[in-house]
Design a protein around this motif. Sequence first.
Motif, short mmCIF file in Angstrom:
data_model
loop_
_atom_site.label_atom_id
_atom_site.label_comp_id
_atom_site.label_asym_id
_atom_site.label_seq_id
_atom_site.Cartn_x
_atom_site.Cartn_y
_atom_site.Cartn_z
N ILE A 112 21.86 12.58 67.07
CA ILE A 112 22.63 12.92 68.26
C ILE A 112 24.00 12.28 68.10
O ILE A 112 24.11 11.05 68.04
CB ILE A 112 21.95 12.43 69.55
CG1 ILE A 112 20.61 13.15 69.74
CG2 ILE A 112 22.85 12.68 70.76
CD1 ILE A 112 19.85 12.75 70.98
N SER A 113 25.02 13.10 67.99
CA SER A 113 26.38 12.61 67.76
C SER A 113 26.81 11.68 68.89
O SER A 113 26.48 11.92 70.05
CB SER A 113 27.37 13.76 67.68
OG SER A 113 26.99 14.64 66.65
N PRO A 114 27.58 10.62 68.57
CA PRO A 114 28.09 9.74 69.63
C PRO A 114 29.01 10.52 70.56
O PRO A 114 29.78 11.36 70.12
CB PRO A 114 28.87 8.67 68.87
CG PRO A 114 28.37 8.74 67.47
CD PRO A 114 27.92 10.16 67.25
N TYR A 115 28.93 10.23 71.84
CA TYR A 115 29.77 10.88 72.85
C TYR A 115 31.18 10.32 72.74
O TYR A 115 31.37 9.11 72.68
CB TYR A 115 29.18 10.61 74.23
CG TYR A 115 29.90 11.28 75.37
CD1 TYR A 115 30.05 12.66 75.42
CD2 TYR A 115 30.42 10.53 76.41
CE1 TYR A 115 30.69 13.28 76.46
CE2 TYR A 115 31.07 11.13 77.47
CZ TYR A 115 31.20 12.51 77.49
OH TYR A 115 31.84 13.12 78.54
N GLU A 116 32.17 11.21 72.67
CA GLU A 116 33.57 10.80 72.44
C GLU A 116 34.06 9.76 73.43
O GLU A 116 34.71 8.80 73.06
CB GLU A 116 34.49 12.03 72.55
CG GLU A 116 34.51 12.89 71.33
CD GLU A 116 35.44 14.08 71.53
OE1 GLU A 116 36.36 14.01 72.36
OE2 GLU A 116 35.24 15.08 70.82
#
Length: 155
Positions: free
Chosen positions: A65-69
Motif C-alpha cells: 500500500i503506497s504511502p499517502y502523499e
Amino acid sequence: MSNQPKKTIANNKKAYHDFFVDETYEAGIELLGTEVKSLRLGGVNLKDSYCYIEKGELFVCGMHISPYEKGNIFNRDPLRDRRLLMHKKEILKLHGLVGQKGYTLVPVSLYFSGSRVKIEIGLCRGKKLYDKRESDAKRQANRDIERYSKNMRSE
C-alpha cells in the motif's frame, strides 16, 4: 455477504494465472491511519502477496500500500503484514485446508463494501507450466471466436 455496493480497488490477475482458485472467502482487513486514504487513490499492489495463519490469526504478507502523499509522519511501512478479520471457525477451517498438500491462501481482490475495506482470499492450488499454457490457449481461442463473431455481425 451484505448487499452493499462493491467498489473494486485492485484485482490480483497473477493469482488466476499461477493458481487454480478452488474457493474464495471474504475477510475484513485491519488498516492503520492513512492507509485507507491511499487505497481510495488506488495505491495498492496485490501481485506477490500471500496469506498465512499464525497463532490462530490470519495475516496478509507482501501487499504493498503506497504511502499517502499528505500523510508525512503518520504513514506506515508499505509492505508490513496486515491482520485479516474472519471468524475463528473459518480461520481454523482454512488452517486445516492449507495443511493439505498443495494448497495456499492468495489475495484475489481488494474492494470497498460500503465504507469498509474487504479482501477476497482464494484457496488455491498451484498450476504447473502445462496448465498455464492450456489456460492461455483457451483464453486466446475464446478471444479469436469473439473477434470472428463480432466481424461476422458487422458485415
